[in-house]
Write a protein that holds these residues in place. Sequence first.
Motif, PDB file in Angstrom:
ATOM      1  N   ALA A  11       0.831  -1.204   0.000  1.00  0.00           N
ATOM      2  CA  ALA A  11       0.000   0.000   0.000  1.00  0.00           C
ATOM      3  C   ALA A  11       0.864   1.252   0.000  1.00  0.00           C
ATOM      4  CB  ALA A  11      -0.927  -0.015   1.214  1.00  0.00           C
ATOM      5  N   ALA A  15       0.911   3.980  -2.966  1.00  0.00           N
ATOM      6  CA  ALA A  15       0.621   5.389  -2.694  1.00  0.00           C
ATOM      7  C   ALA A  15       1.706   6.283  -3.281  1.00  0.00           C
ATOM      8  CB  ALA A  15       0.492   5.615  -1.191  1.00  0.00           C
ATOM      9  N   ALA A  48      -2.840  -4.523  -2.641  1.00  0.00           N
ATOM     10  CA  ALA A  48      -2.841  -3.333  -1.787  1.00  0.00           C
ATOM     11  C   ALA A  48      -2.223  -2.145  -2.517  1.00  0.00           C
ATOM     12  CB  ALA A  48      -2.082  -3.616  -0.494  1.00  0.00           C
ATOM     13  N   SER A  51      -4.663  -0.749  -5.120  1.00  0.00           N
ATOM     14  CA  SER A  51      -5.761  -0.027  -4.495  1.00  0.00           C
ATOM     15  C   SER A  51      -5.308   1.353  -4.019  1.00  0.00           C
ATOM     16  CB  SER A  51      -6.306  -0.846  -3.327  1.00  0.00           C
ATOM     17  OG  SER A  51      -7.409  -0.215  -2.733  1.00  0.00           O
ATOM     18  N   ALA A  52      -4.170   1.434  -3.344  1.00  0.00           N
ATOM     19  CA  ALA A  52      -3.661   2.726  -2.872  1.00  0.00           C
ATOM     20  C   ALA A  52      -3.322   3.642  -4.036  1.00  0.00           C
ATOM     21  CB  ALA A  52      -2.432   2.501  -1.996  1.00  0.00           C
ATOM     22  N   HIS A  53      -2.793   3.069  -5.113  1.00  0.00           N
ATOM     23  CA  HIS A  53      -2.418   3.825  -6.300  1.00  0.00           C
ATOM     24  C   HIS A  53      -3.624   4.566  -6.887  1.00  0.00           C
ATOM     25  CE1 HIS A  53       0.180   4.361  -9.956  1.00  0.00           C
ATOM     26  NE2 HIS A  53      -1.003   4.499 -10.519  1.00  0.00           N
ATOM     27  N   THR A  56      -3.979   8.059  -4.726  1.00  0.00           N
ATOM     28  CA  THR A  56      -2.966   9.109  -4.841  1.00  0.00           C
ATOM     29  C   THR A  56      -2.759   9.550  -6.291  1.00  0.00           C
ATOM     30  OG1 THR A  56      -1.251   7.396  -4.807  1.00  0.00           O
ATOM     31  CG2 THR A  56      -1.747   8.503  -2.728  1.00  0.00           C
ATOM     32  N   GLY A 324      -5.301  -0.989   1.415  1.00  0.00           N
ATOM     33  CA  GLY A 324      -4.703  -0.054   0.479  1.00  0.00           C
ATOM     34  C   GLY A 324      -5.582   1.156   0.237  1.00  0.00           C
ATOM     35  N   ALA A 325      -6.908   0.920   0.190  1.00  0.00           N
ATOM     36  CA  ALA A 325      -7.832   2.037  -0.016  1.00  0.00           C
ATOM     37  C   ALA A 325      -7.785   3.002   1.154  1.00  0.00           C
ATOM     38  CB  ALA A 325      -9.256   1.495  -0.193  1.00  0.00           C
ATOM     39  N   LEU A 327      -5.283   3.515   3.349  1.00  0.00           N
ATOM     40  CA  LEU A 327      -4.013   4.243   3.361  1.00  0.00           C
ATOM     41  C   LEU A 327      -3.904   5.205   2.184  1.00  0.00           C
ATOM     42  CD1 LEU A 327      -1.523   1.417   4.465  1.00  0.00           C
ATOM     43  CD2 LEU A 327      -2.478   3.264   5.836  1.00  0.00           C
ATOM     44  N   GLY A 328      -4.377   4.766   1.012  1.00  0.00           N
ATOM     45  CA  GLY A 328      -4.311   5.634  -0.163  1.00  0.00           C
ATOM     46  C   GLY A 328      -5.200   6.851  -0.030  1.00  0.00           C
TER      47      GLY A 328
END
Length: 410
Positions: A11, A15, A48, A51-53, A56, A324-325, A327-328
């Motif tokens: 994650a 991000a 993860a 998802s974070a990508h 951001t 990941g969502a 944290l992103g």
Amino acid sequence: MDVVTLAVLGAGAGAMTGLMPGVHVNTLCAVALAAAPASPGTAVGVAAAASAHLFTSLLPATYLGVPGEESGLGVLPAHRLTLRGRGPDAVRLGVRGTLAGLLVACVLLLPHKWLIAPPGDILPWIESHLAWILGGLLLLLVLREVPRGLRQVLAVLLVLALAGGLGLLSSQLSVQALAPGVAATALLPLLSGLFGAPALIESLRASRPVPEQQPARPGLRLHRPAVAGGIAAAAVTCLLPGLTSSVSLAATRWSEDRNGRAFLCAQAAIGGAHLVFSFGLLWVALRPRTGLAVAVATLWPAPAWSAGAAPAPVVPVLAACLLGAGLGAAAACSFDRAAASLLPRVGRQASAAALAFVTLLVAILSGWTGLLLYGVAALVGALPPRLGVARLHLTACLLVPVLALRLGLA
């Protein structure tokens, strides 16, 4: 290293890469497949990261590449808000819409399974009629330009023909990575050239000054019908090979809402929902339709989810997506003010660095043949804005090869 740690590290990596303009989730997956060991932990980390990508990447998409006044009619809603000092509004709508799409898709994953597999059993019908469906979609892309005149129709036909022809060529092309032991694919240079490089080059040319951005309005609300429509569009279009989130957006009634929050909410909800539904299709029917699904299927193979308990990857991978969502989304909201101030000032340098990075990555992972394909694809990818048509039509690079395969022509 345990799975939770790998998910957190993934994650964090996702991000960070989301802040790099032009770096797509598929690029992350290609790097993971080339460099990381095949294991469940790696699969969780990649999920993860992807998802974070999503979250951001909203920052460079909003604050970079704002075109000059001569391109005003083609400015996306996020850029319109940025030019009015309301870029943070676009980011908040994107974050909330993506979260809504991802969370609702997780809740609907089991009903979606019942729809595409028994008892609904829609997927076999789609597979048997796939040639007609894909042909109809290509025809629809042309017909939607008819009200704009003959010149636009001809421009769309040209873009569809060039992108489709390039897709057919790449499907027959053998590429070999410069790095030893790495499995190469022509999809990386094809998609990076068509979609990534032209957008970065446009960012290098963008010269319109960006005004000081105001804080996001506290009472900003999602456009709920647009979010619902985006989730529904993602649930349907994820079943068809070659369809991207852009095609999903075109299938909604808000695709032409170039000024309002409906477009942004639908676009964001599609991104979050498409990520989850593509996993559902993978686990139910063993059909990986996205680069992320291909990566997870390769790193953590599992039998089809027919009945009874879910396959082993389902809960860990979805949990990694939710982690990941979270944290992103937190990173996107935390970095928003700094990005609004910094990115417009260093936009050209950031775009140049990202272009060099993507080009180097293509060379390493697909060799000199892939680099040549990347260059030709970049030329084709630069055509739509110059011809006054949407980049959406470049998705013919995926639709045409699949259609030709179904018709027995390739």
